[in-house]
Scaffold this motif. Structure first.
Motif, PDB file in Angstrom:
ATOM      1  N   LEU A   1      97.738  -8.464  44.792  1.00  0.00           N
ATOM      2  CA  LEU A   1      98.685  -8.917  45.622  1.00  0.00           C
ATOM      3  C   LEU A   1      99.261  -8.169  46.884  1.00  0.00           C
ATOM      4  O   LEU A   1      99.108  -8.738  48.004  1.00  0.00           O
ATOM      5  CB  LEU A   1      99.978  -9.414  44.888  1.00  0.00           C
ATOM      6  CG  LEU A   1     101.062  -9.893  45.586  1.00  0.00           C
ATOM      7  CD1 LEU A   1     100.701 -11.522  46.022  1.00  0.00           C
ATOM      8  CD2 LEU A   1     102.300  -9.980  44.658  1.00  0.00           C
ATOM      9  N   PHE A   2      99.364  -6.751  46.601  1.00  0.00           N
ATOM     10  CA  PHE A   2      99.525  -5.930  47.779  1.00  0.00           C
ATOM     11  C   PHE A   2      98.342  -5.940  48.715  1.00  0.00           C
ATOM     12  O   PHE A   2      98.473  -6.081  49.858  1.00  0.00           O
ATOM     13  CB  PHE A   2      99.799  -4.754  47.172  1.00  0.00           C
ATOM     14  CG  PHE A   2     101.093  -4.437  46.557  1.00  0.00           C
ATOM     15  CD1 PHE A   2     102.220  -5.110  47.143  1.00  0.00           C
ATOM     16  CD2 PHE A   2     101.379  -3.707  45.478  1.00  0.00           C
ATOM     17  CE1 PHE A   2     103.548  -4.987  46.533  1.00  0.00           C
ATOM     18  CE2 PHE A   2     102.590  -3.426  44.973  1.00  0.00           C
ATOM     19  CZ  PHE A   2     103.754  -4.250  45.478  1.00  0.00           C
ATOM     20  N   ALA A   3      97.238  -5.862  48.198  1.00  0.00           N
ATOM     21  CA  ALA A   3      95.916  -5.747  48.866  1.00  0.00           C
ATOM     22  C   ALA A   3      95.844  -7.108  49.877  1.00  0.00           C
ATOM     23  O   ALA A   3      95.211  -6.909  51.025  1.00  0.00           O
ATOM     24  CB  ALA A   3      94.525  -5.597  48.232  1.00  0.00           C
ATOM     25  N   THR A   4      95.895  -8.157  49.307  1.00  0.00           N
ATOM     26  CA  THR A   4      95.881  -9.516  49.983  1.00  0.00           C
ATOM     27  C   THR A   4      96.893  -9.462  50.967  1.00  0.00           C
ATOM     28  O   THR A   4      96.468  -9.823  52.408  1.00  0.00           O
ATOM     29  CB  THR A   4      96.100 -10.753  49.189  1.00  0.00           C
ATOM     30  OG1 THR A   4      95.061 -10.613  48.033  1.00  0.00           O
ATOM     31  CG2 THR A   4      95.797 -11.908  50.027  1.00  0.00           C
ATOM     32  N   GLY A   5      98.140  -8.957  50.950  1.00  0.00           N
ATOM     33  CA  GLY A   5      99.325  -8.930  51.821  1.00  0.00           C
ATOM     34  C   GLY A   5      98.782  -8.119  52.868  1.00  0.00           C
ATOM     35  O   GLY A   5      98.879  -8.192  54.195  1.00  0.00           O
ATOM     36  N   ALA A   6      98.394  -6.980  52.689  1.00  0.00           N
ATOM     37  CA  ALA A   6      97.886  -5.637  53.499  1.00  0.00           C
ATOM     38  C   ALA A   6      96.737  -6.095  54.506  1.00  0.00           C
ATOM     39  O   ALA A   6      96.705  -5.878  55.689  1.00  0.00           O
ATOM     40  CB  ALA A   6      97.612  -4.364  52.897  1.00  0.00           C
ATOM     41  N   LEU A   7      95.852  -6.911  54.013  1.00  0.00           N
ATOM     42  CA  LEU A   7      94.643  -7.571  54.521  1.00  0.00           C
ATOM     43  C   LEU A   7      95.119  -8.638  55.648  1.00  0.00           C
ATOM     44  O   LEU A   7      94.694  -8.393  56.823  1.00  0.00           O
ATOM     45  CB  LEU A   7      93.352  -8.200  53.744  1.00  0.00           C
ATOM     46  CG  LEU A   7      92.176  -8.651  54.310  1.00  0.00           C
ATOM     47  CD1 LEU A   7      91.656  -7.389  55.194  1.00  0.00           C
ATOM     48  CD2 LEU A   7      91.375  -9.381  53.232  1.00  0.00           C
ATOM     49  N   CYS A   8      95.899  -9.437  55.080  1.00  0.00           N
ATOM     50  CA  CYS A   8      96.424 -10.620  56.000  1.00  0.00           C
ATOM     51  C   CYS A   8      97.052  -9.928  57.399  1.00  0.00           C
ATOM     52  O   CYS A   8      97.092 -10.296  58.268  1.00  0.00           O
ATOM     53  CB  CYS A   8      97.465 -11.393  55.261  1.00  0.00           C
ATOM     54  SG  CYS A   8      96.406 -12.663  54.223  1.00  0.00           S
ATOM     55  N   TRP A   9      98.086  -8.909  56.920  1.00  0.00           N
ATOM     56  CA  TRP A   9      98.911  -8.387  57.847  1.00  0.00           C
ATOM     57  C   TRP A   9      98.178  -7.533  58.887  1.00  0.00           C
ATOM     58  O   TRP A   9      98.011  -7.614  60.248  1.00  0.00           O
ATOM     59  CB  TRP A   9      99.908  -7.524  57.315  1.00  0.00           C
ATOM     60  CG  TRP A   9     101.110  -7.064  57.930  1.00  0.00           C
ATOM     61  CD1 TRP A   9     101.088  -7.133  59.564  1.00  0.00           C
ATOM     62  CD2 TRP A   9     102.404  -6.445  57.721  1.00  0.00           C
ATOM     63  NE1 TRP A   9     102.471  -6.732  60.051  1.00  0.00           N
ATOM     64  CE2 TRP A   9     103.111  -6.255  58.802  1.00  0.00           C
ATOM     65  CE3 TRP A   9     102.799  -6.137  56.543  1.00  0.00           C
ATOM     66  CZ2 TRP A   9     104.414  -5.832  58.670  1.00  0.00           C
ATOM     67  CZ3 TRP A   9     104.190  -5.695  56.250  1.00  0.00           C
ATOM     68  CH2 TRP A   9     104.942  -5.359  57.346  1.00  0.00           C
TER      69      TRP A   9
END
Length: 71
Positions: free
Chosen positions: A50-58
């Motif tokens: 979840l953190f990695a997906t949010g960081a990637l999108c950001w």
């Protein structure tokens, strides 16, 4: 007032949180107790993703906005 002073601080914090979740899962490890039940910190896996997906999108949004600003 912005949440972070630099635009890259937010994604960097999320990338670090994802890294710590994955490393924490590896360090804690898993084991089978006396009754044959597998014990592992399973919650760290989806939380890390979840953190990695949010960081990637950001990060992608920041790159797109930087490219648009440059042109």
């Amino acid at each position: 007032m912005t949440l972070f002073r630099r635009p890259w601080c937010g994604p960097a914090i999320l990338w670090l949180a994802a890294l710590f979740c994955m490393l924490g899962f590896q360090q804690i490890g898993s084991y089978v107790d006396e009754q044959g039940v597998l014990r592992e910190p399973f919650g760290l896996i989806p939380l890390g993703y979840l953190f990695a997906t949010g960081a990637l999108c950001w990060t992608v949004c920041l790159v797109i906005s930087a490219v648009r600003r440059r042109n």
